[in-house]
Structure formats: structure tokens, C-alpha cells
Design a protein around this motif. Structure first.
Motif, mmCIF file in Angstrom:
data_model
loop_
_atom_site.group_PDB
_atom_site.id
_atom_site.type_symbol
_atom_site.label_atom_id
_atom_site.label_comp_id
_atom_site.label_asym_id
_atom_site.label_seq_id
_atom_site.Cartn_x
_atom_site.Cartn_y
_atom_site.Cartn_z
ATOM 1 N N ASN A 92 0.842 -1.190 0.000
ATOM 2 C CA ASN A 92 0.000 0.000 0.000
ATOM 3 C C ASN A 92 0.879 1.243 0.000
ATOM 4 O O ASN A 92 1.967 1.253 0.597
ATOM 5 N N ARG A 114 3.744 2.522 -9.605
ATOM 6 C CA ARG A 114 2.560 2.736 -8.774
ATOM 7 C C ARG A 114 1.321 2.218 -9.505
ATOM 8 O O ARG A 114 1.151 2.428 -10.714
ATOM 9 N N TYR A 115 0.468 1.567 -8.746
ATOM 10 C CA TYR A 115 -0.810 1.063 -9.242
ATOM 11 C C TYR A 115 -1.941 1.714 -8.453
ATOM 12 O O TYR A 115 -1.753 2.101 -7.296
ATOM 13 N N HIS A 116 -3.080 1.842 -9.102
ATOM 14 C CA HIS A 116 -4.278 2.300 -8.413
ATOM 15 C C HIS A 116 -5.304 1.175 -8.383
ATOM 16 O O HIS A 116 -5.519 0.482 -9.390
ATOM 17 N N LEU A 136 -9.062 0.829 -8.358
ATOM 18 C CA LEU A 136 -10.200 1.674 -8.702
ATOM 19 C C LEU A 136 -11.498 0.986 -8.292
ATOM 20 O O LEU A 136 -11.558 -0.239 -8.154
ATOM 21 N N THR A 185 -0.540 2.889 -13.175
ATOM 22 C CA THR A 185 -0.748 4.302 -13.493
ATOM 23 C C THR A 185 0.083 4.757 -14.690
ATOM 24 O O THR A 185 -0.225 5.779 -15.301
ATOM 25 N N PRO A 230 -5.794 3.768 -17.779
ATOM 26 C CA PRO A 230 -6.342 4.665 -16.746
ATOM 27 C C PRO A 230 -7.404 5.624 -17.287
ATOM 28 O O PRO A 230 -8.405 5.882 -16.624
ATOM 29 N N SER A 261 -13.076 5.395 -10.062
ATOM 30 C CA SER A 261 -12.259 6.361 -9.324
ATOM 31 C C SER A 261 -11.337 5.620 -8.363
ATOM 32 O O SER A 261 -11.531 4.435 -8.069
ATOM 33 N N VAL A 262 -10.341 6.325 -7.841
ATOM 34 C CA VAL A 262 -9.299 5.696 -7.032
ATOM 35 C C VAL A 262 -9.832 5.335 -5.645
ATOM 36 O O VAL A 262 -10.388 6.176 -4.935
ATOM 37 N N HIS A 263 -9.634 4.074 -5.286
ATOM 38 C CA HIS A 263 -9.944 3.575 -3.940
ATOM 39 C C HIS A 263 -8.695 3.706 -3.060
ATOM 40 O O HIS A 263 -8.746 4.270 -1.968
ATOM 41 N N TYR A 264 -7.559 3.197 -3.536
ATOM 42 C CA TYR A 264 -6.277 3.394 -2.857
ATOM 43 C C TYR A 264 -5.151 3.086 -3.839
ATOM 44 O O TYR A 264 -5.388 2.597 -4.950
ATOM 45 N N ALA A 265 -3.918 3.398 -3.452
ATOM 46 C CA ALA A 265 -2.753 3.214 -4.315
ATOM 47 C C ALA A 265 -1.837 2.137 -3.748
ATOM 48 O O ALA A 265 -1.727 1.962 -2.540
#
Length: 308
Positions: free
Chosen positions: A121, A141-143, A145, A279, A286, A295-299
Motif C-alpha cells: 500500500n 505505482r498502481y491504483h 479503482l 498508473t 487509466p 475512481s481511485v480507492h487506494y494506491a
């Protein structure tokens, strides 16, 4: 009191799941780790639990967990690592162990070094200063979603002329999805070629509902894209992978597949659908997901270390 360290066993899956969900609550505010996911990790065919896994206990309580596996048959080795915030020394002990074991695995493949990747995370429970001090650095980095879905509002889109969408129906279709995955993901960061049986294990083929896997065929091209979704996560419906061949991109194939997945999950009573995306993805994924309401939940960051 020193930490008790030992290898993991499949019977430890419930305790590991509980640990990961405790970390989920700290990092993202809610538990999102399912038992079957941990069981699949512990049964990974490229991991020998006796040598490639570690549990750390403090007075009988599990406080850290790590796993190493080798998909590349070369220098690239993958790892998982989780630790509770107040037990960083246990986390460091497991990092030391996994780094050493990763080098052993790479050398057994004939490589002179191990290039180890670890996903954490972006705001993890792991001490990042400790991680950097050991030589780890972020390389990607990944998101994760998410998108809300609603029955009656999210309906299957109608394919344009010359385009056909059908659910994966049999073994031949599964083989077609595997071939599309190997083709469409070959240019992605950290892609590792996988044979059909290896890929079936990766996607937990014995457990997933293949009616949630779709293939798109385009006139003049043939098999042009696929989407593999799964409905065995408690937190949300999940899109594991979506790929479109290069010659079919820009025709709305990705959006068409997403629409089918959203509609299927909404019809099943799901409220949320999620997926993960790089990303820096060069195919425009994306932007595709943003256009379709995600939309982004966390990275999540990919950390790397070279051990030699």
C-alpha cells in the motif's frame, strides 16, 4: 521476548487472513482480504512453503508474514510482506529472510542476482525508512479503482456492427482467453509469460465463475479482446484483467467489455466493482477506466531490490 519464526502451512491460512485484514483496516479502512485468496497464495506452485514462507509470532500472536515465489525462472523473484505497525523488527527479520531466499532461488535458475518485487500500500504499515535503508525503492505505482453499480441502471451495452461478445463457455474458450492475455499483456510492466496450466492456477481457475469471462470477436480481426472478472470477493465484484489487441484499440472494445461486467455484477446484486491498473500503463487504460466512471480507492507501490 524474541519473535518466534517458522514457515507457514496451508492450515495457517485463517490466521494469515486475519492478519491481512487487520492491516487492511489500518491502511484502507476496511477488511478486503478473503480466505480463498490467501489459500491460493499458499498453494502457489512456484513456492515451497517450507523454504519460501515465514510467520512471526509475538507471545502467540501472528504479527508478520512473508512469502517468496518464482514465476520468471530467471532473476525476477516476487514476494509478499506484511507486518503490524508495532512490530517492525519482526518485519525486518522477514525481509532479511526473503531477500536471502530470493537470491537462492535466482541462483538456482542460473542468475547471478535476484531482482525482487514487492507490492505495498502507498501508505503501508511497513516502516518505509527501514525498507529504503535496506536498499528497496519504488519502481511503479498502481491504483485500485472502484465504481458503484446499480441493477436497472447498468445494463449490457449493445455491440456495434461486426462485433460479437460472448461469455467463456468451454475449455476451448479458456484457451482463447489465455492466448489473448499473453498477447495483450506482453508489453505491460513486470509481465511474466505463463503457460496455460500456470495461468489457470494464477486466475484460480477451479474457483472462478467462467460466465463472468467474456471474449470479443471483431470482423476482419478475429479474437480482439477479453475481460476476466470474478465474484468471490466479499468486498466487491472484481475485474482481474482486461486486454484488447493492438489492432483493435480505439474502437470502444474496452468500454464494451466494462459495460458487460458492470451489468453482470449489478444484476447479481453487487453494489461496487473494482480493479487494479498500472498508473503508467502505455495503452491508455487509466483514461478508459476514468471515462467509464471508475475512481481511485487506494494506491499500491511496487518496491524493488537487487540482491547479489
Amino acid at each position: 521476548m524474541p519473535y518466534l519464526l517458522r514457515p507457514a502451512a496451508l492450515t495457517d491460512a485463517p490466521a494469515v487472513t486475519e492478519l491481512l485484514n487487520e492491516i487492511d483496516r489500518i491502511e484502507i479502512g476496511r477488511p478486503e482480504t478473503d480466505l480463498h485468496t490467501v489459500e491460493a497464495d499458499l498453494k502457489h506452485p512456484e513456492a515451497d512453503l517450507a523454504q519460501d514462507s515465514w510467520l512471526a509470532f509475538d507471545d502467540g500472536r501472528l504479527v508478520a508474514y512473508a512469502l517468496v515465489w518464482d514465476d520468471s525462472q530467471g532473476e525476477r523473484i516476487d514476494a509478499d510482506h506484511y507486518v503490524l505497525p508495532d512490530h517492525q523488527r519482526a518485519g525486518e527479520l522477514l525481509l532479511e529472510a526473503l531477500e536471502g531466499r530470493a537470491l537462492e532461488r535466482a541462483r538456482a535458475n542460473g542468475a547471478a542476482r535476484a531482482v525482487v518485487h514487492l507490492h505495498l500500500n502507498a501508505a503501508p504499515t511497513t516502516d518505509l525508512a527501514m525498507l529504503r535503508g535496506r536498499g528497496w525503492s519504488v519502481v511503479r505505482r498502481y491504483h485500485v479503482l472502484e465504481r458503484e453499480v446499480r441493477a436497472g441502471a447498468d445494463l449490457p451495452p449493445r455491440p456495434p456492427s461486426g462485433v460479437r461478445v460472448h461469455a467463456c463457455a468451454d475449455e476451448a474458450d479458456r484457451a482463447r482467453v489465455h492466448a489473448l492475455y499473453q498477447t495483450t499483456f506482453a508489453e505491460h510492466f513486470d509481465f511474466q509469460p505463463r503457460g496455460y496450466e500456470q495461468w489457470l492456477h494464477d486466475v484460480d481457475g477451479d474457483r472462478i465463475d467462467w460466465s463472468l469471462v467474456w471474449i470479443v470477436t471483431v470482423e476482419g480481426i478475429g479474437d480482439a479482446g477479453f475481460l476476466l472478472a470474478r465474484d468471490d470477493r466479499e468486498a466487491m465484484g472484481w475485474i482481474r484483467s482486461l486486454g484488447v489487441v493492438r489492432e483493435a484499440r480505439g474502437r470502444g472494445i474496452g468500454g464494451l467489455l466494462l459495460g458487460h461486467a458492470f451489468a453482470a455484477f449489478a444484476a447479481r446484486g453487487r453494489k461496487t466493482v473494482g480493479l487494479g491498473v498500472d498508473t503508467a500503463n502505455a495503452t491508455g487504460a487509466p483514461r478508459l477506466y476514468a471515462r467509464n466512471g471508475m475512481s481511485v480507492h487506494y494506491a499500491v507501490d511496487t518496491w524493488e531490490i537487487t540482491v547479489a
